[in-house]
Design a protein around this motif. Structure first.
Motif, mmCIF file in Angstrom:
data_model
loop_
_atom_site.group_PDB
_atom_site.id
_atom_site.type_symbol
_atom_site.label_atom_id
_atom_site.label_comp_id
_atom_site.label_asym_id
_atom_site.label_seq_id
_atom_site.Cartn_x
_atom_site.Cartn_y
_atom_site.Cartn_z
ATOM 1 N N LEU A 83 0.758 -1.303 -0.013
ATOM 2 C CA LEU A 83 0.194 0.043 -0.050
ATOM 3 C C LEU A 83 0.809 1.212 -0.080
ATOM 4 O O LEU A 83 0.411 2.277 -0.582
ATOM 5 N N PHE A 84 1.898 1.540 0.877
ATOM 6 C CA PHE A 84 2.860 2.312 0.868
ATOM 7 C C PHE A 84 4.380 1.933 0.763
ATOM 8 O O PHE A 84 4.526 0.669 1.346
ATOM 9 N N VAL A 85 5.436 2.719 0.124
ATOM 10 C CA VAL A 85 6.540 2.429 0.420
ATOM 11 C C VAL A 85 7.179 3.753 1.135
ATOM 12 O O VAL A 85 6.786 5.044 0.837
ATOM 13 N N ILE A 86 8.122 3.363 2.077
ATOM 14 C CA ILE A 86 8.749 4.168 2.923
ATOM 15 C C ILE A 86 10.435 4.352 2.408
ATOM 16 O O ILE A 86 10.590 3.166 2.147
ATOM 17 N N ASP A 87 10.900 5.483 2.638
ATOM 18 C CA ASP A 87 12.114 5.670 2.169
ATOM 19 C C ASP A 87 13.019 4.660 2.527
ATOM 20 O O ASP A 87 13.335 4.127 3.635
ATOM 21 N N GLN A 88 13.611 3.685 1.594
ATOM 22 C CA GLN A 88 14.459 2.593 1.892
ATOM 23 C C GLN A 88 15.875 2.608 1.820
ATOM 24 O O GLN A 88 16.603 1.547 2.570
ATOM 25 N N VAL A 89 16.315 3.866 1.444
ATOM 26 C CA VAL A 89 17.695 3.968 1.433
ATOM 27 C C VAL A 89 18.609 3.560 2.523
ATOM 28 O O VAL A 89 19.401 2.920 2.766
ATOM 29 N N PRO A 90 17.975 4.288 3.621
ATOM 30 C CA PRO A 90 18.725 4.090 4.958
ATOM 31 C C PRO A 90 18.569 2.450 5.606
ATOM 32 O O PRO A 90 19.720 2.209 6.210
ATOM 33 N N TYR A 91 17.548 1.946 5.342
ATOM 34 C CA TYR A 91 17.432 0.541 5.750
ATOM 35 C C TYR A 91 18.019 -0.316 4.728
ATOM 36 O O TYR A 91 18.814 -1.221 5.319
ATOM 37 N N LYS A 92 18.394 -0.096 3.575
ATOM 38 C CA LYS A 92 19.189 -0.777 2.743
ATOM 39 C C LYS A 92 20.716 -0.796 3.163
ATOM 40 O O LYS A 92 21.612 -1.690 3.190
ATOM 41 N N ALA A 93 21.124 0.515 3.471
ATOM 42 C CA ALA A 93 22.411 0.675 4.160
ATOM 43 C C ALA A 93 22.678 -0.124 5.414
ATOM 44 O O ALA A 93 23.714 -0.780 5.623
ATOM 45 N N ALA A 94 21.659 -0.072 6.213
ATOM 46 C CA ALA A 94 21.807 -0.691 7.428
ATOM 47 C C ALA A 94 21.925 -2.344 7.096
ATOM 48 O O ALA A 94 22.758 -3.152 7.926
ATOM 49 N N LEU A 95 21.180 -2.778 6.172
ATOM 50 C CA LEU A 95 21.357 -4.357 5.895
ATOM 51 C C LEU A 95 22.571 -4.512 5.304
ATOM 52 O O LEU A 95 23.179 -5.535 5.832
ATOM 53 N N GLU A 96 23.206 -3.921 4.422
ATOM 54 C CA GLU A 96 24.672 -3.823 3.982
ATOM 55 C C GLU A 96 25.640 -4.037 5.032
ATOM 56 O O GLU A 96 26.593 -4.709 5.046
ATOM 57 N N THR A 97 25.434 -3.030 5.902
ATOM 58 C CA THR A 97 26.299 -3.299 7.082
ATOM 59 C C THR A 97 26.219 -4.312 7.936
ATOM 60 O O THR A 97 27.241 -4.815 8.386
ATOM 61 N N ALA A 98 25.116 -4.890 8.188
ATOM 62 C CA ALA A 98 24.900 -5.813 8.998
ATOM 63 C C ALA A 98 25.469 -7.367 8.301
ATOM 64 O O ALA A 98 25.976 -8.038 9.026
ATOM 65 N N MET A 99 25.269 -7.187 6.999
ATOM 66 C CA MET A 99 25.824 -8.537 6.351
ATOM 67 C C MET A 99 27.270 -8.276 6.172
ATOM 68 O O MET A 99 27.922 -9.268 6.561
ATOM 69 N N ALA A 100 27.941 -7.150 6.300
ATOM 70 C CA ALA A 100 29.393 -7.027 6.485
ATOM 71 C C ALA A 100 29.708 -7.623 7.718
ATOM 72 O O ALA A 100 30.773 -8.209 7.748
ATOM 73 N N ASN A 101 29.119 -7.223 8.671
ATOM 74 C CA ASN A 101 29.366 -7.599 10.067
ATOM 75 C C ASN A 101 29.417 -8.996 10.278
ATOM 76 O O ASN A 101 30.214 -9.655 10.918
ATOM 77 N N VAL A 102 28.439 -9.767 9.676
ATOM 78 C CA VAL A 102 28.288 -11.181 9.823
ATOM 79 C C VAL A 102 29.437 -11.638 9.292
ATOM 80 O O VAL A 102 30.054 -12.642 9.653
ATOM 81 N N LYS A 103 29.892 -11.157 7.680
ATOM 82 C CA LYS A 103 31.262 -11.645 7.239
ATOM 83 C C LYS A 103 32.356 -11.794 8.060
ATOM 84 O O LYS A 103 33.248 -12.503 8.016
ATOM 85 N N SER A 104 32.521 -10.413 8.510
ATOM 86 C CA SER A 104 33.679 -10.235 9.356
ATOM 87 C C SER A 104 33.518 -11.271 10.735
ATOM 88 O O SER A 104 34.597 -11.690 11.045
#
Length: 252
Positions: A83-104
């Motif tokens: 129904l609605f889309v909220i700005d995804q940019v900061p949440y995509k960045a947070a996900l990429e950071t979390a994925m990098a932390n997992v690899k580390s």
């Protein structure tokens, strides 16, 4: 005045006595009605509020700016529809950071495992002390905990990103939309983004005073028996016409 009334009354009596014979009074005929016993249902009116089977307020689970509205007011929407889309940019960045932390964390865990295994071998050959071995084991446990934490943060970041797409949890009809693209929203907004109502089944809610309910309970024994004895109800629309289908009391 008393003296004037008495002679007049006497004259009336004498006049009646000396006159002709009184005529026989004819019996008057009156219309009659036979009253019988019958059962009657007394109707009472109550002001009711109509609501669909489901009436869901849609609210965001994350904060951000609305970037897209994917439906119109009054549209029929389906469960799972965006129904609605909220700005995804900061949440995509947070996900990429979390994925990098997992690899580390995975790399650190692999190193800790090699170190612990090496210390185990050296300890068996009496090259290192038990303190060194236990230190390696502790480092391995710490690396395992760090990886678990990183993975949990990744899951949380993925959930937050998914929440940027606000979806309908039910099928129904969308209400008016008080927000527009560019509005900043969060989980504590005063008004919902939209409400979705499933009108396939409609309920009418109305109030009766406590004395009436008590009378019913005393008459029938319980609320359940009261509902069973309740007659069907009619719904009068705002134009004064009665809705073609009758209803029944479903809950008290």
């Amino acid at each position: 005045m008393k003296y004037l009334i008495i002679p007049i009354l006497s004259g009336l009596i004498l006049l009646y006595s000396c006159g002709s014979q009184p005529q026989e009074q004819t019996s008057a005929k009156y219309k009659t009605l036979n009253v019988g016993f019958s059962n009657q249902t007394l109707k009472r009116d109550y002001t009711a509020t109509l609501r669909g089977r489901q009436y869901v307020e849609i609210r965001p689970q994350v904060s951000g700016i609305i970037t897209k509205i994917c439906m119109n007011e009054g549209d029929v929407v389906h469960r799972g529809q965006v129904l609605f889309v909220i700005d995804q940019v900061p949440y995509k960045a947070a996900l990429e950071t979390a994925m990098a932390n997992v690899k580390s964390a995975e790399s650190k865990l692999a190193t800790a495992k090699l170190t612990a295994e090496s210390k185990e071998e050296l300890f068996r050959e009496n090259v290192v002390s038990e303190f060194d071995l236990q230190t390696a084991r502790n480092a391995l446990a710490e690396a395992q905990a760090a990886l678990a934490l990183a993975r949990a943060e990744e899951i949380n970041a993925r959930n937050n990103l998914s929440y940027t797409e606000v979806k309908s949890p039910v099928d129904g009809v969308a209400s008016m939309i008080p927000y527009r693209v560019g509005a900043l929203v969060d989980s504590n907004i005063s008004e919902p983004l939209v409400t979705v109502s499933d009108d396939n089944e409609v309920f009418a809610y109305f109030s009766m005073d406590e004395n009436q309910i008590l009378d019913f309970v005393q008459q029938y024994g319980s609320l359940q028996k009261t509902m069973e004895q309740m007659p069907e109800v009619e719904l009068m629309l705002s134009n004064g016409k009665v809705y073609q289908y009758s209803g029944k009391i479903d809950a008290i």
